[in-house]
Design an enzyme around this catalytic site. Structure first.
Site, PDB file in Angstrom:
ATOM      1  N   HIS A   1       3.515  -2.005   3.379  1.00  0.00           N
ATOM      2  CA  HIS A   1       3.531  -0.658   2.803  1.00  0.00           C
ATOM      3  C   HIS A   1       4.893  -0.360   2.178  1.00  0.00           C
ATOM      4  O   HIS A   1       5.930  -0.701   2.745  1.00  0.00           O
ATOM      5  CB  HIS A   1       3.249   0.399   3.875  1.00  0.00           C
ATOM      6  CG  HIS A   1       1.881   0.301   4.493  1.00  0.00           C
ATOM      7  ND1 HIS A   1       1.557  -0.653   5.435  1.00  0.00           N
ATOM      8  CD2 HIS A   1       0.757   1.036   4.280  1.00  0.00           C
ATOM      9  CE1 HIS A   1       0.287  -0.499   5.790  1.00  0.00           C
ATOM     10  NE2 HIS A   1      -0.220   0.511   5.110  1.00  0.00           N
TER      11      HIS A   1
ATOM     12  N   HIS B   1      -5.486   9.456   0.064  1.00  0.00           N
ATOM     13  CA  HIS B   1      -5.461   8.621   1.270  1.00  0.00           C
ATOM     14  C   HIS B   1      -6.350   9.223   2.360  1.00  0.00           C
ATOM     15  O   HIS B   1      -6.012   9.229   3.547  1.00  0.00           O
ATOM     16  CB  HIS B   1      -4.031   8.432   1.778  1.00  0.00           C
ATOM     17  CG  HIS B   1      -3.843   7.193   2.604  1.00  0.00           C
ATOM     18  ND1 HIS B   1      -3.946   7.184   3.989  1.00  0.00           N
ATOM     19  CD2 HIS B   1      -3.562   5.901   2.256  1.00  0.00           C
ATOM     20  CE1 HIS B   1      -3.727   5.961   4.441  1.00  0.00           C
ATOM     21  NE2 HIS B   1      -3.495   5.159   3.413  1.00  0.00           N
TER      22      HIS B   1
ATOM     23  N   ASP C   1       0.802  -1.229   0.000  1.00  0.00           N
ATOM     24  CA  ASP C   1       0.000   0.000   0.000  1.00  0.00           C
ATOM     25  C   ASP C   1       0.835   1.281   0.000  1.00  0.00           C
ATOM     26  O   ASP C   1       1.993   1.301   0.430  1.00  0.00           O
ATOM     27  CB  ASP C   1      -0.894   0.034   1.247  1.00  0.00           C
ATOM     28  CG  ASP C   1      -2.100  -0.870   1.131  1.00  0.00           C
ATOM     29  OD1 ASP C   1      -2.096  -1.769   0.270  1.00  0.00           O
ATOM     30  OD2 ASP C   1      -3.050  -0.682   1.924  1.00  0.00           O
ATOM     31  N   ASP C   2       0.171   2.350  -0.461  1.00  0.00           N
ATOM     32  CA  ASP C   2       0.581   3.758  -0.291  1.00  0.00           C
ATOM     33  C   ASP C   2       1.654   4.245  -1.252  1.00  0.00           C
ATOM     34  O   ASP C   2       2.114   5.380  -1.127  1.00  0.00           O
ATOM     35  CB  ASP C   2       1.041   4.038   1.145  1.00  0.00           C
ATOM     36  CG  ASP C   2      -0.078   3.920   2.160  1.00  0.00           C
ATOM     37  OD1 ASP C   2      -1.228   3.671   1.740  1.00  0.00           O
ATOM     38  OD2 ASP C   2       0.186   4.060   3.370  1.00  0.00           O
TER      39      ASP C   2
ATOM     40  N   HIS D   1      -6.202   3.088  -4.352  1.00  0.00           N
ATOM     41  CA  HIS D   1      -6.134   3.362  -2.905  1.00  0.00           C
ATOM     42  C   HIS D   1      -6.492   4.822  -2.620  1.00  0.00           C
ATOM     43  O   HIS D   1      -5.957   5.407  -1.678  1.00  0.00           O
ATOM     44  CB  HIS D   1      -4.730   3.030  -2.393  1.00  0.00           C
ATOM     45  CG  HIS D   1      -4.658   2.808  -0.904  1.00  0.00           C
ATOM     46  ND1 HIS D   1      -5.639   2.164  -0.184  1.00  0.00           N
ATOM     47  CD2 HIS D   1      -3.692   3.145   0.010  1.00  0.00           C
ATOM     48  CE1 HIS D   1      -5.289   2.102   1.093  1.00  0.00           C
ATOM     49  NE2 HIS D   1      -4.112   2.700   1.233  1.00  0.00           N
TER      50      HIS D   1
END
Length: 300
Positions: free
Chosen positions: A268, A178, A123-124, A174
């Site tokens: 992440h 965020h 993620d991210d 995503h």
């Protein structure tokens, strides 16, 4: 003249394409899950049609243990330069998303628990410091993962978006910033999701088919809007809380303790210093492979 890196990437893609044609499910480290993905209790079964190239079989581990961290390949050691103002475009036609039902919009927490398979999700990103190292490590073990990208990062590093796709990984949505979707209006939620999907669609030629709410904080509106945009919702079953940087050993121990057949593991590569996560990946991936696990990206 092609660089070694370009040759390696092309060879891997050719191998993946050939396996797809032959219908090979996979071997030591990665496998396809056509017909194998299933939701956890309360979640719907994942679709059996994969939206990406067949997984490349992982090389058999030569014996790295939990205490020995294999060196990542240098193929992606140099991060691409940022291009904040450069448009992301692939030249491929933009595909229309498939509308999903309300049942299909329920978050998926696990895959088929009857098979010793793990879905690794990152993620991210993309992040120029850590994403190239993660990509090199996944290439070393020939693992296909799912990258949940943040729109404002993807537009800043378009070369990394294309690199992730070129290496056969699954690219997913995503949100753009965020944001906590529970605090946003329907119009704002749609903007966060649609803007990101449009960007990733243009970059790869395919709309993302999976979405993950930041923090796993879904709302009734976000579930419906994601479904309207053709995206299923993916949660996770193993969370080492690596974003809090508790230490490499802690991240590794949490994953090895909690992983089980059908697990979806959360890691992440963006959002800060992820050097602990990278070090943990170097440690626990060969351990899981030696334990007989396969890695997959859930189907679209």
């Amino acid at each position: 003249m092609l660089s070694d890196r370009q040759i390696t990437s092309r060879r891997l893609l050719l191998v993946a394409a050939g396996m797809s044609l032959l219908g090979v499910a996979g071997c030591r480290g990665s496998e396809g899950v056509d017909g194998a993905a299933a939701a956890a209790p309360g979640a719907e079964a994942a679709s059996a049609a994969s939206d990406g190239p067949a997984a490349v079989p992982a090389a058999a581990s030569s014996g790295p243990s939990a205490s020995s961290a294999p060196a990542a390949s240098s193929a992606s050691s140099a991060p691409p330069s940022a291009a904040p103002s450069a448009p992301v475009a692939s030249g491929s036609p933009v595909a229309a998303p498939r509308k999903l039902t309300s049942a299909e919009s329920k978050p998926v927490y696990e895959l088929d628990a009857e098979r010793k398979v793990v879905a690794l999700t990152i993620d991210d990103g993309p992040d120029p410091r850590h994403t190239p190292t993660v990509l090199a490590l996944l290439e070393q073990y020939r693992i296909r993962a799912t990258f949940f990208l943040i729109g404002e990062n993807a537009v800043q590093y378009p070369d990394l978006v294309r690199e992730i796709a070129a290496r056969g990984h699954h690219i997913a949505n995503h949100t753009w910033t965020h944001a906590d979707l529970r605090n946003l209006s329907d119009a704002k939620i749609k903007d966060e999701l649609e803007r990101t999907s449009d960007l990733l669609n243009k970059a790869t030629g395919k709309p993302p088919t999976w979405f993950r709410a930041p923090g796993g904080d879904w709302s009734t509106s976000s579930l419906k809007i994601a479904a309207d945009l053709g995206m299923r919702n993916m949660a996770w079953s193993v969370d080492p809380r690596d974003w809090a940087r508790p230490g490499t050993a802690v991240i590794t121990d949490r994953i090895l303790k909690d992983v089980r057949p059908g697990a979806i593991v959360l890691n992440h590569d963006g959002g800060g210093d992820r050097s602990q996560t990278v070090a943990a990946l170097k440690t626990y991936l060969p351990v899981l492979i030696d334990s007989g696990y396969y890695f997959t990206a859930p189907p679209g």
